[in-house]
Design a protein around this motif. Sequence first.
Motif, PDB file in Angstrom:
ATOM      1  N   PRO A  14       3.422 -33.616  32.779  1.00 33.61           N
ATOM      2  CA  PRO A  14       4.023 -32.312  32.848  1.00 33.61           C
ATOM      3  C   PRO A  14       4.915 -32.222  31.706  1.00 33.61           C
ATOM      4  CG  PRO A  14       3.963 -33.351  34.959  1.00 33.61           C
ATOM      5  CD  PRO A  14       3.351 -34.049  34.151  1.00 33.61           C
ATOM      6  N   LEU A  15       5.517 -33.238  31.309  1.00 33.35           N
ATOM      7  CA  LEU A  15       6.592 -33.321  30.150  1.00 33.35           C
ATOM      8  C   LEU A  15       5.649 -32.937  28.973  1.00 33.35           C
ATOM      9  CD1 LEU A  15       9.367 -33.739  29.044  1.00 33.35           C
ATOM     10  CD2 LEU A  15       8.708 -36.376  28.667  1.00 33.35           C
ATOM     11  N   LYS A  16       4.599 -33.566  28.670  1.00 37.59           N
ATOM     12  CA  LYS A  16       3.786 -33.662  27.389  1.00 37.59           C
ATOM     13  C   LYS A  16       3.121 -32.106  27.468  1.00 37.59           C
ATOM     14  CE  LYS A  16       1.619 -37.926  27.079  1.00 37.59           C
ATOM     15  NZ  LYS A  16       0.430 -38.915  27.298  1.00 37.59           N
ATOM     16  N   GLY A  17       3.048 -31.240  28.475  1.00 39.05           N
ATOM     17  CA  GLY A  17       2.477 -30.009  28.736  1.00 39.05           C
ATOM     18  C   GLY A  17       3.686 -29.188  28.237  1.00 39.05           C
ATOM     19  N   THR A  18       4.978 -29.262  28.705  1.00 39.48           N
ATOM     20  CA  THR A  18       6.033 -28.574  28.384  1.00 39.48           C
ATOM     21  C   THR A  18       6.394 -28.766  26.778  1.00 39.48           C
ATOM     22  OG1 THR A  18       6.987 -28.900  30.684  1.00 39.48           O
ATOM     23  CG2 THR A  18       8.521 -28.164  29.040  1.00 39.48           C
ATOM     24  N   VAL A  19       6.248 -29.697  26.326  1.00 39.98           N
ATOM     25  CA  VAL A  19       6.301 -30.121  24.959  1.00 39.98           C
ATOM     26  C   VAL A  19       5.671 -29.338  23.974  1.00 39.98           C
ATOM     27  CG1 VAL A  19       6.291 -31.778  22.956  1.00 39.98           C
ATOM     28  CG2 VAL A  19       7.565 -32.208  25.013  1.00 39.98           C
ATOM     29  N   TRP A  20       4.108 -29.228  24.381  1.00 37.66           N
ATOM     30  CA  TRP A  20       3.234 -28.544  23.687  1.00 37.66           C
ATOM     31  C   TRP A  20       3.721 -27.039  23.799  1.00 37.66           C
ATOM     32  CZ3 TRP A  20      -0.220 -24.713  25.224  1.00 37.66           C
ATOM     33  CH2 TRP A  20      -0.968 -24.278  24.103  1.00 37.66           C
ATOM     34  N   VAL A  21       3.962 -26.495  24.701  1.00 38.72           N
ATOM     35  CA  VAL A  21       4.049 -25.124  24.950  1.00 38.72           C
ATOM     36  C   VAL A  21       5.572 -24.814  24.185  1.00 38.72           C
ATOM     37  CG1 VAL A  21       5.138 -23.283  26.779  1.00 38.72           C
ATOM     38  CG2 VAL A  21       3.089 -24.764  27.396  1.00 38.72           C
ATOM     39  N   ALA A  22       6.376 -25.470  24.141  1.00 43.83           N
ATOM     40  CA  ALA A  22       7.563 -25.365  23.487  1.00 43.83           C
ATOM     41  C   ALA A  22       7.180 -25.212  21.866  1.00 43.83           C
ATOM     42  CB  ALA A  22       8.617 -26.602  23.695  1.00 43.83           C
ATOM     43  N   GLU A  23       6.275 -26.460  21.401  1.00 40.33           N
ATOM     44  CA  GLU A  23       6.019 -26.195  20.279  1.00 40.33           C
ATOM     45  C   GLU A  23       5.243 -25.067  19.878  1.00 40.33           C
ATOM     46  OE1 GLU A  23       3.801 -30.005  19.808  1.00 40.33           O
ATOM     47  OE2 GLU A  23       5.459 -31.238  19.482  1.00 40.33           O
ATOM     48  N   GLN A  24       4.487 -24.544  20.509  1.00 41.09           N
ATOM     49  CA  GLN A  24       3.623 -23.286  20.214  1.00 41.09           C
ATOM     50  C   GLN A  24       4.683 -22.137  20.351  1.00 41.09           C
ATOM     51  OE1 GLN A  24       0.369 -23.570  19.747  1.00 41.09           O
ATOM     52  NE2 GLN A  24       0.879 -25.509  19.716  1.00 41.09           N
ATOM     53  N   VAL A  25       5.643 -21.890  21.102  1.00 36.02           N
ATOM     54  CA  VAL A  25       6.410 -20.954  21.186  1.00 36.02           C
ATOM     55  C   VAL A  25       7.154 -20.939  19.854  1.00 36.02           C
ATOM     56  CG1 VAL A  25       8.581 -20.053  22.070  1.00 36.02           C
ATOM     57  CG2 VAL A  25       6.558 -20.697  23.869  1.00 36.02           C
ATOM     58  N   HIS A  26       7.604 -22.077  19.495  1.00 34.49           N
ATOM     59  CA  HIS A  26       8.442 -22.372  18.379  1.00 34.49           C
ATOM     60  C   HIS A  26       7.812 -21.953  17.032  1.00 34.49           C
ATOM     61  CE1 HIS A  26      10.150 -24.753  14.785  1.00 34.49           C
ATOM     62  NE2 HIS A  26      11.239 -24.164  15.145  1.00 34.49           N
ATOM     63  N   SER A  27       6.314 -22.141  17.007  1.00 36.47           N
ATOM     64  CA  SER A  27       5.702 -21.930  15.806  1.00 36.47           C
ATOM     65  C   SER A  27       5.278 -20.445  15.704  1.00 36.47           C
ATOM     66  CB  SER A  27       4.348 -22.749  16.015  1.00 36.47           C
ATOM     67  OG  SER A  27       3.429 -22.171  15.001  1.00 36.47           O
ATOM     68  N   GLU A  28       5.211 -19.851  16.664  1.00 34.97           N
ATOM     69  CA  GLU A  28       4.977 -18.273  16.776  1.00 34.97           C
ATOM     70  C   GLU A  28       6.368 -17.739  16.470  1.00 34.97           C
ATOM     71  OE1 GLU A  28       3.011 -14.806  17.033  1.00 34.97           O
ATOM     72  OE2 GLU A  28       2.105 -16.899  17.193  1.00 34.97           O
ATOM     73  N   ALA A  29       7.441 -18.259  16.983  1.00 34.15           N
ATOM     74  CA  ALA A  29       8.713 -17.733  16.419  1.00 34.15           C
ATOM     75  C   ALA A  29       8.714 -17.707  15.036  1.00 34.15           C
ATOM     76  CB  ALA A  29       9.863 -18.234  17.216  1.00 34.15           C
ATOM     77  N   GLU A  30       8.596 -18.760  14.487  1.00 31.41           N
ATOM     78  CA  GLU A  30       8.752 -19.007  12.852  1.00 31.41           C
ATOM     79  C   GLU A  30       7.723 -18.016  12.408  1.00 31.41           C
ATOM     80  OE1 GLU A  30       8.190 -23.059  11.874  1.00 31.41           O
ATOM     81  OE2 GLU A  30      10.448 -23.350  11.650  1.00 31.41           O
ATOM     82  N   LYS A  31       6.649 -17.762  12.851  1.00 34.02           N
ATOM     83  CA  LYS A  31       5.647 -16.973  12.214  1.00 34.02           C
ATOM     84  C   LYS A  31       6.116 -15.428  12.149  1.00 34.02           C
ATOM     85  CE  LYS A  31       1.341 -19.206  13.268  1.00 34.02           C
ATOM     86  NZ  LYS A  31       0.144 -19.138  13.820  1.00 34.02           N
ATOM     87  N   ARG A  32       6.802 -15.020  13.341  1.00 32.12           N
ATOM     88  CA  ARG A  32       7.264 -13.831  13.262  1.00 32.12           C
ATOM     89  C   ARG A  32       8.465 -13.562  12.485  1.00 32.12           C
ATOM     90  NH1 ARG A  32       6.098 -11.450  19.171  1.00 32.12           N
ATOM     91  NH2 ARG A  32       3.952 -11.935  19.366  1.00 32.12           N
ATOM     92  N   TYR A  33       9.480 -14.595  12.598  1.00 35.76           N
ATOM     93  CA  TYR A  33      10.663 -14.565  11.651  1.00 35.76           C
ATOM     94  C   TYR A  33      10.417 -14.520  10.212  1.00 35.76           C
ATOM     95  CZ  TYR A  33      15.650 -15.854  10.466  1.00 35.76           C
ATOM     96  OH  TYR A  33      16.554 -15.794   9.895  1.00 35.76           O
ATOM     97  N   TYR A  34       9.495 -15.375   9.973  1.00 35.55           N
ATOM     98  CA  TYR A  34       9.052 -15.360   8.343  1.00 35.55           C
ATOM     99  C   TYR A  34       7.993 -14.435   7.818  1.00 35.55           C
ATOM    100  CZ  TYR A  34      12.563 -19.365   7.975  1.00 35.55           C
ATOM    101  OH  TYR A  34      13.519 -19.927   8.117  1.00 35.55           O
TER     102      TYR A  34
END
Length: 84
Positions: A14-34
């Motif tokens: 569950p922790l690994k899944g949560t970390v993976w989701v957080a990484e995906q959200v962070h990546s998408e947020a950076e794409k939109r921000y930049y």
Amino acid sequence: MGLFSAILGAPLAPLKGTVWVAEQVHSEAEKRYYDPSAIRRQLEEVSAAKDSGAISDEEADKLERDLVARLLESTRRRKSKENP
């Protein structure tokens, strides 16, 4: 070895899944921000707000500086991905 690591790693799944989701959200947020087109659109909005008097010249200047800095960072990031 794979079976043992799967059994021992199961409680962490569950922790690994949560970390993976957080990484995906962070990546998408950076794409939109930049995103250069989004930044240009925001620059146009700032210019229109300044022209209409909705914001002061000082506020517009600060917003424009921040947006141009983001645009430059976006260009730098794209170039660094192209030339690792």
